[in-house]
Write an enzyme that holds these catalytic residues in place. Structure first.
Site, PDB file in Angstrom:
ATOM      1  N   HIS A   1      13.872 -29.755 -37.573  1.00  0.00           N
ATOM      2  CA  HIS A   1      12.730 -30.034 -38.454  1.00  0.00           C
ATOM      3  C   HIS A   1      12.292 -28.805 -39.245  1.00  0.00           C
ATOM      4  O   HIS A   1      11.167 -28.748 -39.720  1.00  0.00           O
ATOM      5  CB  HIS A   1      11.560 -30.589 -37.625  1.00  0.00           C
TER       6      HIS A   1
ATOM      7  N   GLU B   1       8.493  -7.836 -27.256  1.00  0.00           N
ATOM      8  CA  GLU B   1       7.654  -6.774 -26.694  1.00  0.00           C
ATOM      9  C   GLU B   1       8.391  -5.463 -26.493  1.00  0.00           C
ATOM     10  O   GLU B   1       7.872  -4.405 -26.806  1.00  0.00           O
ATOM     11  CB  GLU B   1       7.191  -7.186 -25.292  1.00  0.00           C
TER      12      GLU B   1
ATOM     13  N   LYS C   1      -1.245  -2.720 -20.425  1.00  0.00           N
ATOM     14  CA  LYS C   1      -0.951  -3.586 -19.279  1.00  0.00           C
ATOM     15  C   LYS C   1      -2.020  -4.662 -19.113  1.00  0.00           C
ATOM     16  O   LYS C   1      -1.713  -5.811 -18.861  1.00  0.00           O
ATOM     17  CB  LYS C   1      -0.817  -2.726 -18.016  1.00  0.00           C
TER      18      LYS C   1
ATOM     19  N   GLU D   1       9.012 -17.515 -23.336  1.00  0.00           N
ATOM     20  CA  GLU D   1       8.881 -16.272 -22.562  1.00  0.00           C
ATOM     21  C   GLU D   1      10.044 -15.311 -22.862  1.00  0.00           C
ATOM     22  O   GLU D   1       9.840 -14.101 -22.998  1.00  0.00           O
ATOM     23  CB  GLU D   1       8.800 -16.618 -21.063  1.00  0.00           C
TER      24      GLU D   1
ATOM     25  N   ARG E   1       1.419   1.802  -5.949  1.00  0.00           N
ATOM     26  CA  ARG E   1       1.605   0.832  -4.858  1.00  0.00           C
ATOM     27  C   ARG E   1       0.305   0.123  -4.487  1.00  0.00           C
ATOM     28  O   ARG E   1       0.325  -0.848  -3.717  1.00  0.00           O
ATOM     29  CB  ARG E   1       2.161   1.529  -3.619  1.00  0.00           C
TER      30      ARG E   1
ATOM     31  N   LYS F   1       9.556 -11.593 -24.344  1.00  0.00           N
ATOM     32  CA  LYS F   1      10.075 -10.378 -23.683  1.00  0.00           C
ATOM     33  C   LYS F   1      10.858  -9.536 -24.677  1.00  0.00           C
ATOM     34  O   LYS F   1      10.700  -8.327 -24.731  1.00  0.00           O
ATOM     35  CB  LYS F   1      10.991 -10.723 -22.490  1.00  0.00           C
TER      36      LYS F   1
ATOM     37  N   TRP G   1      -3.659  -1.831  -1.310  1.00  0.00           N
ATOM     38  CA  TRP G   1      -3.515  -3.061  -2.092  1.00  0.00           C
ATOM     39  C   TRP G   1      -3.827  -4.150  -1.078  1.00  0.00           C
ATOM     40  O   TRP G   1      -2.979  -4.519  -0.279  1.00  0.00           O
ATOM     41  CB  TRP G   1      -2.088  -3.156  -2.630  1.00  0.00           C
TER      42      TRP G   1
ATOM     43  N   ASN H   1       0.843   0.258   6.083  1.00  0.00           N
ATOM     44  CA  ASN H   1       1.293  -0.606   4.992  1.00  0.00           C
ATOM     45  C   ASN H   1       2.050  -1.753   5.640  1.00  0.00           C
ATOM     46  O   ASN H   1       2.975  -1.506   6.420  1.00  0.00           O
ATOM     47  CB  ASN H   1       2.207   0.191   4.051  1.00  0.00           C
ATOM     48  N   GLY H   2       1.658  -2.981   5.367  1.00  0.00           N
ATOM     49  CA  GLY H   2       2.346  -4.129   5.967  1.00  0.00           C
ATOM     50  C   GLY H   2       1.339  -5.170   6.430  1.00  0.00           C
ATOM     51  O   GLY H   2       0.157  -5.097   6.092  1.00  0.00           O
TER      52      GLY H   2
ATOM     53  N   CYS I   1       0.867  -1.184   0.000  1.00  0.00           N
ATOM     54  CA  CYS I   1       0.000   0.000   0.000  1.00  0.00           C
ATOM     55  C   CYS I   1       0.896   1.224   0.000  1.00  0.00           C
ATOM     56  O   CYS I   1       2.105   1.131   0.206  1.00  0.00           O
ATOM     57  CB  CYS I   1      -0.852   0.050   1.265  1.00  0.00           C
TER      58      CYS I   1
END
Ligand code: F6R
Length: 610
Positions: free
Chosen positions: A505, A489, A605, A482, A27, A486, A74, A100-101, A2
């Site tokens: 092949h 992108e 996103k 992946e 955050r 990356k 969050w 926060n925590g 947060c």
């Protein structure tokens, strides 16, 4: 994760607090709130949604006062509701807290306080702090009441606290969650990070763990938890406000790559207990049900789909459950065959990807159980599935997914351990070996991040190539996919991920002296020797080999042009370690090309459209 911010000043702080929260929104953005003291009353406004959305509903500009605290959430404990949004207050509405925590012993403390007559309004761990301070205020002054309360708390916190009866005093404290003090002219600040207040002051004190700060508009005193005052250095920050938002990293992508040791440690936290995997209540699937599963279908898109392929390997290899991976966008338009004991898993960082939501809804039509693996609490996917396992990567801002991916792999690994135990496909000793392996991953990842030189050199040598190939086998084939994604992108260079042995092949025709070929080749009993053969095939045709190898490998450096070493680990975990150099390689190449790394062209996103 947060964000918290607080200001004590000689004039109205409304705008400063609002802007501070806006800077901190990365955050956490599921709910937001502010508290001001006007006269000797606490005035609070809060709500569910992003800052601007809540502002439209509650009009934060109506709050006025020379002192205030704010919070963007969050969620960790308690659903995303207005009641659970911060600030939280005590019974008498005299103490206001933003946090926060995670308070680990909050339920014992809550029971104790309820027995003493305290009334709770939220399901958060934070509210116990307000009541605990209130309880101590019966016999102590406010600084002492805070200190006594904190000495009872186990867990992590960054706190901002206001007292209606002391309207000129802002108290802050930290333990294992970031919190800084900003020293201004006739005003002082607290914040989760420097950028949120950098436009007001660049004079910063970094609070250390278990320190408490008492701020007025023209004084600041820092104490340790025993009440002893501590001298603290004031740092002058030289970052620009823009760069500082990234905590000194040039891009969010790089910051997020470097956050992976912390993200994985958080994702494992409290889920391994005495060599057993334990998920939280929202997991929602009983042992009896899990024992009956005879097939798993995983739906996902993009990077999350690559995580799903890695999960397929783990679940079949270790838990011996037939598993299929589907592109969510394809699954939704088929008429898939679902058995009564088929579990459908949706993997998504955002929890808002339209195709994945639709695939999950399609699965639900067949009456099968669904589980989501997701990074965003309360997102759509988590609300429509029967159970959820959260990755705890924290907000991912860079469009290219990095820390969400490796935390997805960590969750899939934990889920595989749980199923292997219930299905009795692994014995306790084997499970212990797997648990020991993943516990080492955060530290091992740090060593990968600390040795970036070879990767930088490769980026400098090959950033102007037009194509590249990524090869892997077994569990590292999805990592090859992946790595290629990356690179595509963020650098816009064409890249192909391929199973190493499939090369001959067809795609081997592409190899010449201009083709970089990244080969993921950690030491294992399964495919290592075969991959060595594949490296020879590429080398014979002049390809430039960049190998990812285990730290003690003596053979690969003799064959490859460049070798990037990763620490030794279990085969299934090599995928997490191997993913990170590939993220860094893509990042450095894109940086050399001057690309808009955090917002690559044409990408968003969350893909919330079909
Ligand atoms: C790649 C990337 C995308 C996402 C995909 C799914 O770096 O970020 O491929 O993985 O759009 O998104 P989520 O995981 O939010 O469902």
């Amino acid at each position: 994760m947060c964000g918290i911010v607080g200001v004590v000043s000689g004039s109205n702080v409304n705008e400063k607090l609002f802007n501070g929260l806006s800077n901190l929104e990365y955050r956490g953005y599921d709910s937001v709130g502010m508290c001001f003291i006007n006269g000797s009353n606490l005035n609070i406004k809060k709500g569910v949604g992003k800052l601007e959305e809540v502002h439209k509903k509650v009009d934060f500009s109506k709050l006025k006062g020379n002192i205030g605290i704010g919070h963007c959430r969050w969620s960790t404990h308690g659903r995303v509701t207005e009641k659970n949004a911060h600030p939280h207050v005590d019974c008498k509405n005299k103490v206001s807290v933003v946090h926060n925590g995670i308070i680990e012993n909050y339920s014992e403390l809550k029971d104790e306080l309820i027995k003493k007559g305290h009334k709770f309004c939220s399901q958060t761990d934070t509210e116990v702090i307000a009541h605990l301070i209130e309880d101590n205020l019966k016999n102590s002054r406010i600084e002492e009441a805070v200190r006594l309360a904190l000495s009872r708390i186990e867990g992590s916190y960054a706190l901002g606290i206001l007292f209606a009866d002391e309207p000129g005093k802002l108290i802050a404290a930290r333990n294992e969650s970031p919190l800084i003090i900003g020293i201004g002219k006739n005003e002082n600040f607290i914040a989760s990070d420097v950028p949120s207040i950098l436009s007001h002051t660049n004079k910063i004190i970094y609070l250390d763990d278990r320190e408490i700060a008492v701020l007025t508009r023209n004084s600041h005193k820092i104490f340790d938890i025993s009440g002893k005052q501590k001298p603290k250095k004031i740092h002058t920050i030289k970052w620009s406000a823009e760069a500082a938002k990234k905590e000194g990293y040039k891009h969010f992508m790089l910051k997020e790559i470097h956050e992976q040791p912390r993200a994985i440690a958080d994702t494992l936290n409290e889920r391994i207990q005495n060599s057993h995997v334990v998920f939280e209540k929202e997991f929602g699937l009983s042992d009896d049900y899990l024992k009956k599963i005879n097939r798993i279908v995983i739906v996902a898109c993009g990077t999350s789909w690559h995580a799903a392929l890695t999960g397929e390997f783990m679940l079949e290899e270790l838990a011996k459950i037939p598993t299929e991976v589907e592109y969510a966008s394809e699954f939704r338009y088929r008429h898939p065959l679902m058995g009564k004991n088929t579990l459908v898993i949706a993997i998504s960082q955002s929890g808002e990807t339209a195709d994945t939501i639709a695939a999950l809804k399609e699965a639900k039509k067949y009456g099968v159980k669904t589980l989501s693996i997701c990074n965003v609490m309360g997102s759509s996917i988590t609300r429509i599935s029967d159970g959820v396992i959260y990755t705890r990567a924290g907000p991912e801002i860079g469009v290219a997914s990095t820390k969400a991916f490796t935390t997805q792999l960590a969750v899939l690994y934990l889920f595989t351990i749980l199923l292997s135990k219930l299905k009795k496909t692994l014995n306790q000793e084997q499970i212990k070996g797997m648990i020991d392996g993943i516990r080492k991953i955060p530290l091992q990842l740090q060593t990968v991040l600390d040795e970036d030189d070879e990767i930088l050199e490769c980026a400098e040598l090959y950033y102007n190539k037009l194509n590249s190939i990524y090869l892997g086998r077994g569990i590292n084939f999805p990592i090859a996919l992946e790595g290629a994604l990356k690179l595509k992108e963020v650098s816009y260079i064409h890249a192909e991920g391929y199973p190493a042995a499939e090369m001959k092949h067809g795609p081997i025709a592409l190899i010449d002296k201009n083709m970089p070929v990244v080969v993921i080749a950690p030491h294992d009993v399964y495919t290592y020797k075969k991959v060595l053969g594949n490296i020879e095939e590429v080398k014979a045709r002049g390809g430039i080999i960049i190998a990812i190898a285990s730290e003690d490998d003596k053979l690969i450096p003799k064959k490859a042009k460049h070798t990037i070493f990763i620490p030794k680990t279990l085969y299934t975990l090599s995928s997490i370690l191997a993913a990170v150099p590939l993220q860094l390689l893509a990042y450095h190449i894109a940086d050399k090309l001057g690309r808009d790394i955090d917002k690559p062209r044409n990408l968003a996103k969350s893909v919330v459209v079909e």
